[in-house]
Design an enzyme around this catalytic site. Structure first.
Site, PDB file in Angstrom:
ATOM      1  N   HIS A 204       0.865  -1.182   0.000  1.00 34.99           N
ATOM      2  CA  HIS A 204       0.000   0.000   0.000  1.00 34.99           C
ATOM      3  C   HIS A 204       0.904   1.235   0.000  1.00 34.99           C
ATOM      4  CE1 HIS A 204      -3.089  -2.811   1.184  1.00 34.99           C
ATOM      5  NE2 HIS A 204      -3.998  -1.874   1.375  1.00 34.99           N
ATOM      6  N   GLU A 207      -2.076   6.122  -0.654  1.00 34.92           N
ATOM      7  CA  GLU A 207      -3.521   6.164  -0.353  1.00 34.92           C
ATOM      8  C   GLU A 207      -3.759   7.508   0.335  1.00 34.92           C
ATOM      9  OE1 GLU A 207      -4.769   3.228   2.503  1.00 34.92           O
ATOM     10  OE2 GLU A 207      -6.913   3.592   2.184  1.00 34.92           O
ATOM     11  N   ASP A 285     -11.268  -3.458  -1.514  1.00 38.64           N
ATOM     12  CA  ASP A 285     -10.507  -3.139  -0.294  1.00 38.64           C
ATOM     13  C   ASP A 285     -11.090  -3.822   0.948  1.00 38.64           C
ATOM     14  OD1 ASP A 285      -8.331  -2.095   1.002  1.00 38.64           O
ATOM     15  OD2 ASP A 285      -8.993   0.001   0.950  1.00 38.64           O
ATOM     16  N   ASP A 286     -12.151  -3.254   1.517  1.00 39.08           N
ATOM     17  CA  ASP A 286     -12.788  -3.816   2.721  1.00 39.08           C
ATOM     18  C   ASP A 286     -14.300  -3.751   2.503  1.00 39.08           C
ATOM     19  OD1 ASP A 286     -10.396  -4.079   4.675  1.00 39.08           O
ATOM     20  OD2 ASP A 286     -10.203  -2.071   3.839  1.00 39.08           O
TER      21      ASP A 286
END
Ligand code: HPA
Ligand code: ZN
Length: 345
Positions: A204, A207, A285-286
C-alpha cells in the site's frame, strides 16, 4: 480490443457480467456484521456493540485510522481455523457471484497472533477456503500476507518466520495498516528477504501518503504493484515511471470515498489515471465496511465518472495483466473477457 459504445443500462449489465480479477481486498474487511455476531456467539465472546444495526451505524469514517480502529475490533471474534474458513468462504461465494474469476486475498497474521491465535490457524483456514472455491466454482484464489506497518521491522521478521512452514500456501507479501508516518523504507530489509525467498511483492502506498512513499515502495522495497497509489497523480515524473514500467495500481474507489481520500466519487481520479495510460484496476478493499463488493465499485464509479465500455474492458483486462497467475491461465481468462464483450448485446 476496440469496444463499441453502448447504452448506460447495458453498460451496467456488462460491468456485472464481465470476467474480472480482484487484487486488493483484505479478507478481514469482508467480515459482515452478521458474521461478526455469529462468530462472537460461537466463540462465546462479548462484542462491544449491542447488535448488527448499531455496528453498521458506526461505519462512518473520516480517515484511514478511524476505519482501522473499528476494523480491528471486528477481528477479535476470529479465533479458530473454521472461523477463518467461514470468513473466506463467504467472500469467495460473493466474489464468484460478481464474476470474479481470480482473487488475490490480503490477510495479516500479526493482528491474530496478537490475540493469541497461531499463524498456522489463520493460514490453514483461509487456504482451505481457496482450495474449495477452485474445486466448486472453478475460480482461482491465492493469498498475500501483509505486514502491519504500524508495528516494527522486528515484528515483521517474526511474522515472516511464523509463516515459513506455510510458504507454499502464499503467493506474495504486502504492506498494510496506518500509512502516514510509516514509510515503506521502514521495511527495506524484511522485503529484501522476502524477495530472496521468491515471494511476489506489493505494498500500500499513496492512499493517504505522499508520492514519495510510492517511489520508495518501488525503488527500496522493489514491489511489482502499488495498492491504491492514487496520490501518484500529484507527481508527473512518477506517473511517467508507472506508465513506462507498466506498474499496476490497485484502485479502490468506494474505499477512497469512505475514507475521505476524495470528497465525492465524481472527483475520483480513476478516469484520469486510465487516460494517462496507467495500468489501473478496480477493487473493493474492505467490502463489508465501505459499502460494496467489486461490482458495486464498478457500478458507482462508472455512474459518477461517466466511464465507457472501452474503459470497462481496459480495467478488466488490466486486472488479469496485473495478477500473479501464470501466463496460460491469464490467456484463458482474457479470452473469456474478450468473448463476453464480443457476444454482449
Ligand atoms: N489501507 C491500509 N491498510 C488497510 C486497509 C487500507 O485501505 N484496509 C485494511 N487494512
Ligand atoms: Zn487495502
Amino acid at each position: 480490443m476496440k469496444v463499441k459504445p453502448i447504452a448506460a443500462d447495458r453498460l451496467h449489465a456488462l460491468l456485472r457480467a464481465m470476467p474480472k480479477a480482484e487484487l486488493h481486498m483484505h479478507i478481514e474487511g469482508s467480515l459482515e456484521p452478521e458474521l461478526i455476531f455469529a462468530l462472537a456467539a460461537r466463540n462465546r465472546m462479548d462484542f462491544p456493540y449491542p447488535d448488527v444495526d448499531a455496528l453498521r451505524r458506526a461505519y462512518v469514517f473520516d480517515n484511514l485510522q478511524s476505519f482501522l480502529d473499528i476494523y480491528h475490533a471486528g477481528t477479535q471474534v476470529l479465533r479458530t481455523e473454521q472461523d477463518f474458513y467461514d470468513m473466506a468462504r463467504a467472500y469467495l461465494v460473493r466474489a464468484h457471484a460478481d464474476n470474479v474469476l481470480h482473487a488475490e486475498i490480503f490477510f495479516d497474521t500479526q493482528t491474530h497472533t496478537g490475540h493469541g491465535t497461531d499463524a498456522g490457524v489463520v493460514i490453514r483456514g483461509l487456504h482451505r477456503a481457496c482450495v474449495d472455491a477452485a474445486a466448486e466454482f472453478g475460480m482461482s484464489a491465492s493469498l498475500i500476507l501483509c505486514f502491519l506497518r504500524h508495528l516494527n521491522e522486528q515484528a515483521a521478521f517474526e511474522c515472516l518466520e511464523q509463516a515459513m512452514p506455510y510458504r507454499e500456501k502464499l503467493v506474495g507479501i504486502g504492506l498494510a495498516s496506518s500509512e502516514l508516518g510509516h514509510p515503506p523504507e521502514k521495511f527495506a530489509r524484511v522485503f529484501a528477504r522476502c524477495r530472496e525467498l521468491g515471494f511476489r511483492l506489493v505494498a500500500h502506498a499513496g492512499e493517504e501518503g505522499p508520492p514519495a512513499y510510492i517511489w520508495s515502495a518501488l525503488d527500496v522495497l522493489k514491489v511489482e504493484r502499488i495498492d491504491h497509489g492514487v496520490q501518484a497523480m500529484n507527481d508527473p515524473a512518477l506517473m511517467q515511471r508507472l506508465v513506462q514500467d507498466r506498474i499496476p495500481l490497485t484502485v479502490c474507489p468506494l474505499s477512497n470515498l469512505k475514507l475521505c481520500v476524495f470528497p465525492t466519487l465524481a472527483q475520483h481520479n480513476l478516469g484520469r489515471l486510465l487516460d494517462a495510460g496507467i495500468v489501473a484496476t478496480v477493487n473493493s478493499d474492505d467490502p463489508a465496511y465501505f459499502g460494496g463488493y467489486i461490482n458495486e465499485n464498478f457500478a458507482q464509479t462508472f455512474a459518477a465518472l461517466g466511464l465507457s465500455a472501452q474503459q470497462a474492458w481496459q480495467l478488466a483486462h488490466n486486472s488479469f495483466e496485473a495478477s500473479f497467475i501464470d501466463s496460460g491461465l491469464r490467456r484463458r481468462y482474457q479470452d473469456r473477457l474478450q468473448y463476453t464483450f464480443e457476444t454482449f448485446s
